[in-house]
Scaffold this motif. Structure first.
Motif, mmCIF file in Angstrom:
data_model
loop_
_atom_site.group_PDB
_atom_site.id
_atom_site.type_symbol
_atom_site.label_atom_id
_atom_site.label_comp_id
_atom_site.label_asym_id
_atom_site.label_seq_id
_atom_site.Cartn_x
_atom_site.Cartn_y
_atom_site.Cartn_z
ATOM 1 N N ASP A 1 20.449 28.457 -34.396
ATOM 2 C CA ASP A 1 19.898 29.617 -33.700
ATOM 3 C C ASP A 1 19.174 30.541 -34.677
ATOM 4 O OD1 ASP A 1 19.653 31.133 -31.188
ATOM 5 O OD2 ASP A 1 20.867 32.617 -32.242
ATOM 6 N N SER A 2 19.746 30.718 -35.869
ATOM 7 C CA SER A 2 19.089 31.557 -36.869
ATOM 8 C C SER A 2 17.728 30.997 -37.254
ATOM 9 C CB SER A 2 19.968 31.673 -38.123
ATOM 10 O OG SER A 2 21.128 32.435 -37.858
ATOM 11 N N LEU A 3 17.670 29.687 -37.419
ATOM 12 C CA LEU A 3 16.408 29.061 -37.782
ATOM 13 C C LEU A 3 15.396 29.138 -36.644
ATOM 14 C CD1 LEU A 3 15.071 27.615 -40.130
ATOM 15 C CD2 LEU A 3 16.021 25.469 -39.304
ATOM 16 N N MET A 4 15.883 29.053 -35.421
ATOM 17 C CA MET A 4 14.999 29.116 -34.252
ATOM 18 C C MET A 4 14.511 30.536 -33.985
ATOM 19 S SD MET A 4 17.465 26.589 -32.044
ATOM 20 C CE MET A 4 16.768 26.846 -30.408
ATOM 21 N N GLN A 5 15.361 31.527 -34.254
ATOM 22 C CA GLN A 5 15.061 32.904 -33.863
ATOM 23 C C GLN A 5 14.393 33.722 -34.962
ATOM 24 O OE1 GLN A 5 15.282 33.957 -30.878
ATOM 25 N NE2 GLN A 5 17.265 33.670 -29.921
ATOM 26 N N ASN A 6 14.770 33.474 -36.226
ATOM 27 C CA ASN A 6 14.341 34.343 -37.319
ATOM 28 C C ASN A 6 13.289 33.677 -38.195
ATOM 29 O OD1 ASN A 6 16.313 36.460 -36.700
ATOM 30 N ND2 ASN A 6 17.821 34.959 -37.369
ATOM 31 N N GLN A 7 12.190 33.303 -37.556
ATOM 32 C CA GLN A 7 11.212 32.515 -38.285
ATOM 33 C C GLN A 7 10.414 33.350 -39.281
ATOM 34 O OE1 GLN A 7 9.133 29.516 -36.186
ATOM 35 N NE2 GLN A 7 10.991 28.707 -35.282
ATOM 36 N N GLY A 8 10.453 34.647 -39.155
ATOM 37 C CA GLY A 8 9.834 35.475 -40.172
ATOM 38 C C GLY A 8 10.585 35.403 -41.483
ATOM 39 N N VAL A 9 11.893 35.184 -41.389
ATOM 40 C CA VAL A 9 12.735 35.095 -42.581
ATOM 41 C C VAL A 9 12.726 33.685 -43.161
ATOM 42 C CG1 VAL A 9 15.090 35.332 -43.464
ATOM 43 C CG2 VAL A 9 14.231 36.937 -41.740
ATOM 44 N N TYR A 10 12.832 32.689 -42.283
ATOM 45 C CA TYR A 10 13.032 31.313 -42.744
ATOM 46 C C TYR A 10 11.772 30.459 -42.717
ATOM 47 C CZ TYR A 10 17.832 32.805 -42.232
ATOM 48 O OH TYR A 10 19.009 33.505 -42.341
ATOM 49 N N GLY A 11 10.708 30.948 -42.103
ATOM 50 C CA GLY A 11 9.487 30.172 -42.003
ATOM 51 C C GLY A 11 9.206 29.814 -40.560
ATOM 52 N N THR A 12 7.949 29.621 -40.249
ATOM 53 C CA THR A 12 7.543 29.322 -38.875
ATOM 54 C C THR A 12 7.582 27.818 -38.632
ATOM 55 O OG1 THR A 12 6.081 31.234 -38.885
ATOM 56 C CG2 THR A 12 5.709 29.583 -37.172
ATOM 57 N N TYR A 13 8.406 27.418 -37.676
ATOM 58 C CA TYR A 13 8.529 26.004 -37.315
ATOM 59 C C TYR A 13 8.327 25.841 -35.815
ATOM 60 C CZ TYR A 13 10.633 25.649 -41.939
ATOM 61 O OH TYR A 13 10.853 25.721 -43.286
ATOM 62 N N ALA A 14 7.810 24.683 -35.434
ATOM 63 C CA ALA A 14 7.601 24.364 -34.018
ATOM 64 C C ALA A 14 7.426 22.864 -33.903
ATOM 65 C CB ALA A 14 6.368 25.094 -33.481
ATOM 66 N N LEU A 15 7.576 22.342 -32.691
ATOM 67 C CA LEU A 15 7.315 20.930 -32.464
ATOM 68 C C LEU A 15 5.826 20.646 -32.665
ATOM 69 C CD1 LEU A 15 9.445 20.245 -29.246
ATOM 70 C CD2 LEU A 15 10.048 19.721 -31.619
ATOM 71 N N PHE A 16 5.517 19.586 -33.394
ATOM 72 C CA PHE A 16 4.127 19.152 -33.528
ATOM 73 C C PHE A 16 3.655 18.630 -32.176
ATOM 74 C CE2 PHE A 16 0.923 15.970 -35.043
ATOM 75 C CZ PHE A 16 0.031 16.903 -35.561
ATOM 76 N N ASN A 17 2.363 18.708 -31.918
ATOM 77 C CA ASN A 17 1.877 18.403 -30.569
ATOM 78 C C ASN A 17 1.842 16.918 -30.228
ATOM 79 O OD1 ASN A 17 -0.328 17.489 -32.014
ATOM 80 N ND2 ASN A 17 -1.655 19.199 -31.466
ATOM 81 N N SER A 18 2.073 16.041 -31.197
ATOM 82 C CA SER A 18 2.045 14.601 -30.942
ATOM 83 C C SER A 18 3.222 13.940 -31.626
ATOM 84 C CB SER A 18 0.733 13.991 -31.460
ATOM 85 O OG SER A 18 0.824 12.575 -31.533
ATOM 86 N N TYR A 19 4.042 13.241 -30.849
ATOM 87 C CA TYR A 19 5.179 12.544 -31.447
ATOM 88 C C TYR A 19 4.694 11.448 -32.387
ATOM 89 C CZ TYR A 19 9.549 9.956 -31.914
ATOM 90 O OH TYR A 19 10.667 9.325 -32.429
ATOM 91 N N GLU A 20 3.778 10.622 -31.946
ATOM 92 C CA GLU A 20 3.282 9.550 -32.792
ATOM 93 C C GLU A 20 2.559 10.112 -34.011
ATOM 94 O OE1 GLU A 20 0.965 5.256 -32.418
ATOM 95 O OE2 GLU A 20 0.939 6.661 -30.744
ATOM 96 N N GLY A 21 1.796 11.185 -33.805
ATOM 97 C CA GLY A 21 1.048 11.782 -34.898
ATOM 98 C C GLY A 21 1.921 12.418 -35.959
ATOM 99 N N LEU A 22 3.144 12.760 -35.594
ATOM 100 C CA LEU A 22 4.075 13.380 -36.532
ATOM 101 C C LEU A 22 4.312 12.507 -37.749
ATOM 102 C CD1 LEU A 22 6.200 15.650 -37.066
ATOM 103 C CD2 LEU A 22 7.779 14.358 -35.620
ATOM 104 N N PHE A 23 4.190 11.190 -37.583
ATOM 105 C CA PHE A 23 4.505 10.242 -38.647
ATOM 106 C C PHE A 23 3.252 9.591 -39.223
ATOM 107 C CE2 PHE A 23 7.939 10.540 -35.581
ATOM 108 C CZ PHE A 23 8.995 10.925 -36.393
ATOM 109 N N GLN A 24 2.133 10.266 -39.139
ATOM 110 C CA GLN A 24 0.884 9.741 -39.669
ATOM 111 C C GLN A 24 0.394 10.608 -40.831
ATOM 112 O OE1 GLN A 24 -1.659 9.442 -36.205
ATOM 113 N NE2 GLN A 24 -0.643 7.569 -35.510
#
Length: 521
Positions: free
Chosen positions: A208-231
């Motif tokens: 929850d801390s990583l999901m909520q406090n992205q200013g502290v820990y860095g901005t993360y989100a799901l990449f828009n393509s599952y297949e593209g994630l591994f390219q």
């Protein structure tokens, strides 16, 4: 006066340069993880079959583990070699004259993270192991006793808490520092470590801390393509929390040379997905294929979770060659209209083609020019795993509801390109046991072939469920009427959740005895 060496370093001269110290940090990164470790870990699970030879992973899964196994010895020695690098670095860091305090603090934090990660691998394989936080002598190494796993895990959590704010967050990284350990990686590691301990509240808190406090820990989100994630074009995208870096042309790996379709230039098949992994992928309706009235033995791969085609090559699936040509792969006996198409067809378990009727696609690097030598990074922690850890923890705490679902599993399925409401909406009225199965299966589909499945099975204490009995391939046996039958795996609940202390180590140090249950001393 003796001349100062100009081409070789001594202990007196090595630490006079921050550049030299950085080389040792890089060495520690190399000892922390690798593509080989990930793929070999995956082969310990029910996702993969190594049929080309009697690898240690295959022997372990077939119930033939013993204290003399090279995998046990190499895992142990590699880990303690990495720990020595960490301890030598920490002991000498203050001797580096041209490293400022900020640099020293950050490098210390990176090394302490790596040390914690190495100890984490050790305790998850061996349980109680020798534990120390500074370099020890050879004589000490031959008398040291094993420290309880719980004590080492407590140390890992304390270390990660201590170093977290000494590390930069993702948003602060210079381009030249991509792939370095960050504050977000420390948080994700905390969550994973607590997950493996079934400490659900702590797991939920760190996620929850990583999901909520992205200013502290860095901005993360799901990449828009599952297949593209591994390219390779999408390395260091916003979903990647920490990856193990490779460099095209300099530092590479080539596992897919023995796992990709033969028609695509692979050498042979020694590493093939199993039918149980294929079965795990739901239909696009969000239900198991066995419950879908549209299912057909003649065409079992249509209308399936799109992550399956991004992970596994199956009969009728698509493959993009190095030159950009997209073509159909044929694996079913009796199919294929020319020699190229017939190269991938299942023959038998000892043929060069896949013994299961399936090939690996995830982590395929289309930019490779020869022998599948890839510079593609290997992801160690990513944001989707954080969402899945949070979902599992909240469910175990009795707090899984539509709001948690919509923060976690729904966006993962959205990204996977599910569209049916039956797949995307929270399954109201589902039993607790059924929801446990759903979350576990979601982890398997999302994280397949990323080296995490074995650890999930171990922490669930589900070895007899997933790692026992005959493993199968596609329905290509006996005129395409039966599933291919392969090894008969055996899992001993009283032994196989831990590995044996290596025989050579027990011979050197009797204080490592008694061995783990089920293994000879």
């Amino acid at each position: 006066m003796d001349p100062v060496l100009t081409k070789e370093f001594t202990d007196a001269t090595y630490w006079e340069s921050a550049a030299n110290a950085e080389l040792m940090v890089n060495m520690a990164y190399n000892q922390m993880y690798s593509a080989d470790k990930m793929w070999n870990d995956e082969a310990l699970s029910d996702n993969i079959y190594e049929g080309r030879s009697a690898t240690d992973q295959r022997l372990i899964r077939n119930g033939l583990a013993n204290p003399n196994m090279p995998r046990f010895a190499s895992e142990w020695s590699d880990a303690y070699g990495g720990l020595k690098t960490c301890h030598v670095f920490l002991a000498n860091l203050d001797r580096v004259p041209d490293g400022n305090e900020a640099w020293k603090k950050r490098k210390s934090a990176e090394i302490r993270f790596i040390r914690a990660f190495i100890y984490f691998r050790l305790v998850n394989f061996f349980g109680d192991v020798p534990f120390f936080t500074s370099d020890i002598t050879l004589a000490e190494s031959e008398t040291i006793k094993r420290t309880p796993k719980a004590t080492i895990l407590a140390f890992i959590h304390d270390e990660l808490s201590a170093i977290s704010m000494m590390l930069p967050n993702r948003n602060e990284l210079a381009l030249s520092d991509r792939g370095r350990i960050t504050r977000g990686a420390a948080m994700a590691f905390q969550a994973r470590a607590y997950l493996y301990e079934s400490n659900w509240q702590k797991t939920a808190d760190y996620c929850d801390s990583l999901m909520q406090n992205q200013g502290v820990y860095g901005t993360y989100a799901l990449f828009n393509s599952y297949e593209g994630l591994f390219q390779p074009a999408n390395e260091y995208n916003q979903e990647v929390i920490l990856d193990y870096a490779y460099v095209p042309g300099k530092k590479q790996w080539n596992k897919l040379y023995d796992a990709a379709p033969l028609s695509a230039g692979a050498r042979l098949n020694a590493y093939a997905p199993l039918q149980s992994l294929v079965n795990n992928y739901l239909t696009t309706k969000g239900i198991p294929i066995t419950e879908d009235a549209a299912y057909s033995d003649n065409n079992p791969y249509v209308n399936r979770d799109p992550r399956m085609s991004a992970t596994i090559v199956f009969h009728g699936g698509k493959w993009t060659d190095f030159n950009g040509t997209i073509r159909t792969i044929y694996t079913k006996p009796g199919t294929g209209s020319n020699d190229t198409e017939k190269a991938d067809v299942y023959i038998n378990a000892s043929a060069n083609s896949s013994p299961t009727g399936y090939y690996v696609k995830k982590y395929y690097d289309p930019s490779v020019t020869q022998d599948y030598n890839s510079g593609l990074n290997i992801i160690m922690f990513r944001y989707a795993d954080v969402l899945l850890m949070y979902a599992e923890a909240q469910h175990q705490l009795g707090k899984m509801d539509a709001s948690v679902w919509n923060r976690t599993i729904r966006p993962i399925r959205d990204r996977a390109k599910f569209t049916a409401a039956s797949a995307l909406d929270f399954p109201t009225g589902i039993s607790a046991a059924a929801l446990t199965t759903l979350i576990r299966n979601e982890r398997r589909s999302e994280l397949a072939l990323e080296g995490l499945r074995y650890y999930d099975i171990v922490r669930w204490k589900a070895g007899k469920t997933y790692l026992d009995g005959t493993v199968t391939g596609a329905k290509f046996a006996n005129g395409n009427s039966d599933y291919i039958r392969l090894d008969n795996r055996r899992f001993d609940d009283s032994r196989d959740y831990l590995w044996s202390v290596p025989r050579a180590q027990m011979d050197l140090n009797k204080n490592l005895l008694p061995n783990n249950p089920g293994y000879a001393n």
